[in-house]
Write a protein that holds these residues in place. Structure first.
Motif, PDB file in Angstrom:
ATOM      1  N   GLY A 108       4.539  -5.560  -1.516  1.00 19.68           N
ATOM      2  CA  GLY A 108       4.747  -6.201  -0.107  1.00 19.68           C
ATOM      3  C   GLY A 108       5.231  -4.918   0.722  1.00 19.68           C
ATOM      4  O   GLY A 108       5.185  -3.995   0.284  1.00 19.68           O
ATOM      5  N   THR A 109       5.231  -5.417   1.980  1.00 17.99           N
ATOM      6  CA  THR A 109       5.387  -4.589   3.212  1.00 17.99           C
ATOM      7  C   THR A 109       6.793  -4.863   4.045  1.00 17.99           C
ATOM      8  O   THR A 109       6.582  -6.175   4.098  1.00 17.99           O
ATOM      9  N   GLU A 110       7.478  -4.155   4.288  1.00 19.56           N
ATOM     10  CA  GLU A 110       8.355  -4.302   5.387  1.00 19.56           C
ATOM     11  C   GLU A 110       8.248  -3.386   6.674  1.00 19.56           C
ATOM     12  O   GLU A 110       8.369  -2.330   6.321  1.00 19.56           O
ATOM     13  N   ILE A 111       8.368  -4.012   7.736  1.00 16.33           N
ATOM     14  CA  ILE A 111       8.426  -3.107   8.907  1.00 16.33           C
ATOM     15  C   ILE A 111       9.795  -3.678   9.832  1.00 16.33           C
ATOM     16  O   ILE A 111      10.025  -4.755   9.856  1.00 16.33           O
ATOM     17  N   LYS A 112      10.528  -2.591  10.091  1.00 16.83           N
ATOM     18  CA  LYS A 112      11.534  -2.593  10.923  1.00 16.83           C
ATOM     19  C   LYS A 112      11.519  -2.047  12.170  1.00 16.83           C
ATOM     20  O   LYS A 112      11.068  -0.913  12.172  1.00 16.83           O
ATOM     21  N   MET A 113      11.602  -2.776  13.364  1.00 15.57           N
ATOM     22  CA  MET A 113      11.390  -2.390  14.732  1.00 15.57           C
ATOM     23  C   MET A 113      12.741  -2.251  15.546  1.00 15.57           C
ATOM     24  O   MET A 113      13.456  -3.485  15.393  1.00 15.57           O
ATOM     25  N   ILE A 114      12.821  -1.444  16.026  1.00 12.40           N
ATOM     26  CA  ILE A 114      14.114  -1.307  17.093  1.00 12.40           C
ATOM     27  C   ILE A 114      13.786  -0.975  18.332  1.00 12.40           C
ATOM     28  O   ILE A 114      13.044  -0.251  18.923  1.00 12.40           O
ATOM     29  N   LYS A 115      14.353  -1.783  19.238  1.00 11.99           N
ATOM     30  CA  LYS A 115      14.186  -1.390  20.764  1.00 11.99           C
ATOM     31  C   LYS A 115      15.600  -1.526  21.240  1.00 11.99           C
ATOM     32  O   LYS A 115      16.525  -2.346  21.082  1.00 11.99           O
ATOM     33  N   PHE A 116      15.881  -0.360  22.149  1.00 12.89           N
ATOM     34  CA  PHE A 116      17.348  -0.225  22.603  1.00 12.89           C
ATOM     35  C   PHE A 116      17.335  -1.112  24.050  1.00 12.89           C
ATOM     36  O   PHE A 116      16.458  -0.547  24.838  1.00 12.89           O
ATOM     37  N   LEU A 117      18.398  -1.409  24.304  1.00 10.07           N
ATOM     38  CA  LEU A 117      18.481  -2.155  25.738  1.00 10.07           C
ATOM     39  C   LEU A 117      19.130  -1.049  26.472  1.00 10.07           C
ATOM     40  O   LEU A 117      19.917  -0.099  26.429  1.00 10.07           O
ATOM     41  N   GLY A 118      18.519  -0.860  27.871  1.00 10.07           N
ATOM     42  CA  GLY A 118      19.190   0.127  28.880  1.00 10.07           C
ATOM     43  C   GLY A 118      18.948   1.661  28.415  1.00 10.07           C
ATOM     44  O   GLY A 118      19.862   2.232  28.422  1.00 10.07           O
TER      45      GLY A 118
ATOM     46  N   TYR B 189       0.652  -1.310  -0.010  1.00 11.98           N
ATOM     47  CA  TYR B 189      -0.129  -0.040   0.215  1.00 11.98           C
ATOM     48  C   TYR B 189       0.785   1.157   0.101  1.00 11.98           C
ATOM     49  O   TYR B 189       2.119   1.196   0.445  1.00 11.98           O
ATOM     50  N   ASN B 190       0.192   2.457  -0.240  1.00 10.58           N
ATOM     51  CA  ASN B 190       1.013   3.583  -0.395  1.00 10.58           C
ATOM     52  C   ASN B 190       0.966   4.130   1.233  1.00 10.58           C
ATOM     53  O   ASN B 190       0.163   4.360   1.773  1.00 10.58           O
ATOM     54  N   THR B 191       2.272   4.020   1.799  1.00  7.45           N
ATOM     55  CA  THR B 191       2.381   4.595   3.138  1.00  7.45           C
ATOM     56  C   THR B 191       1.711   5.837   3.576  1.00  7.45           C
ATOM     57  O   THR B 191       1.473   6.259   4.679  1.00  7.45           O
ATOM     58  N   ASP B 192       1.929   6.828   2.518  1.00  9.28           N
ATOM     59  CA  ASP B 192       1.489   8.214   2.639  1.00  9.28           C
ATOM     60  C   ASP B 192      -0.071   8.358   3.012  1.00  9.28           C
ATOM     61  O   ASP B 192      -0.697   9.312   3.639  1.00  9.28           O
ATOM     62  N   ASP B 193      -0.740   7.214   2.642  1.00 11.82           N
ATOM     63  CA  ASP B 193      -2.366   6.810   2.931  1.00 11.82           C
ATOM     64  C   ASP B 193      -2.593   6.698   4.310  1.00 11.82           C
ATOM     65  O   ASP B 193      -3.904   6.675   4.574  1.00 11.82           O
ATOM     66  N   LEU B 194      -1.671   6.279   4.857  1.00  9.74           N
ATOM     67  CA  LEU B 194      -1.775   5.647   6.295  1.00  9.74           C
ATOM     68  C   LEU B 194      -2.008   6.737   7.280  1.00  9.74           C
ATOM     69  O   LEU B 194      -1.303   7.752   7.507  1.00  9.74           O
ATOM     70  N   ASN B 195      -3.370   6.967   7.938  1.00 10.09           N
ATOM     71  CA  ASN B 195      -3.620   7.917   8.797  1.00 10.09           C
ATOM     72  C   ASN B 195      -3.575   7.401  10.460  1.00 10.09           C
ATOM     73  O   ASN B 195      -3.542   6.295  10.601  1.00 10.09           O
ATOM     74  N   GLU B 196      -3.415   8.369  11.120  1.00 15.54           N
ATOM     75  CA  GLU B 196      -3.196   8.075  12.531  1.00 15.54           C
ATOM     76  C   GLU B 196      -4.650   7.715  12.913  1.00 15.54           C
ATOM     77  O   GLU B 196      -5.652   8.255  12.458  1.00 15.54           O
TER      78      GLU B 196
END
Length: 129
Positions: free
Chosen positions: A116-126, A76-83
């Motif tokens: 397709g779609t790819e989501i990349k998520m990062i969580k920092f330690l400490g 999908y077009n990510t610009d079309d994604l609304n809050e």
């Protein structure tokens, strides 16, 4: 890992990321946040992945974990994604991405119609919390 687009595999990914995050030293609350975010991303990949496999990649660093989830769906077009309207939530979409962004430290979303779609998520330690 490449997994079939079936809901029963979301638990496999949740258990895997939980074990990795625990081994890295994340606390229980952080692990739960990571598990919820990853499960939501997997559910999106299954829902929108057109019954193809989806891929999950874990990159483990000393100070962070990166989880990427990719499907080969309709995109999908990510610009079309609304809050989402949290006062009046409907089936308009976007709530899952909102949840993921609220639980993880960094989120990157790439999607193109037909690619397709790819989501990349990062969580920092400490992170000082």
């Amino acid at each position: 890992m490449a997994l079939p687009s079936k809901p029963e595999y979301v638990g496999v990914v949740r258990l895997t990321v939980s074990a990795i995050a625990n081994r890295m030293g994340f606390n229980i609350e952080e692990i739960e946040d990571i598990k919820v975010a990853v499960a939501e991303a997997c559910t999106n990949a299954i829902k929108h992945g057109l019954n193809h496999d989806f891929n999950v990649c874990f990159d483990i660093f000393e100070e962070k974990i990166t989880v990427s989830i990719k499907d080969n769906g309709k995109g999908y077009n990510t610009d079309d994604l609304n809050e989402p309207d949290l006062e009046d939530p409907k089936e308009e979409g976007g709530l899952g991405i909102f949840i993921i962004k609220s639980l993880m430290d960094e989120v990157t979303l790439k999607s193109s119609v037909g690619q397709g779609t790819e989501i990349k998520m990062i969580k920092f330690l400490g992170d000082g919390n």
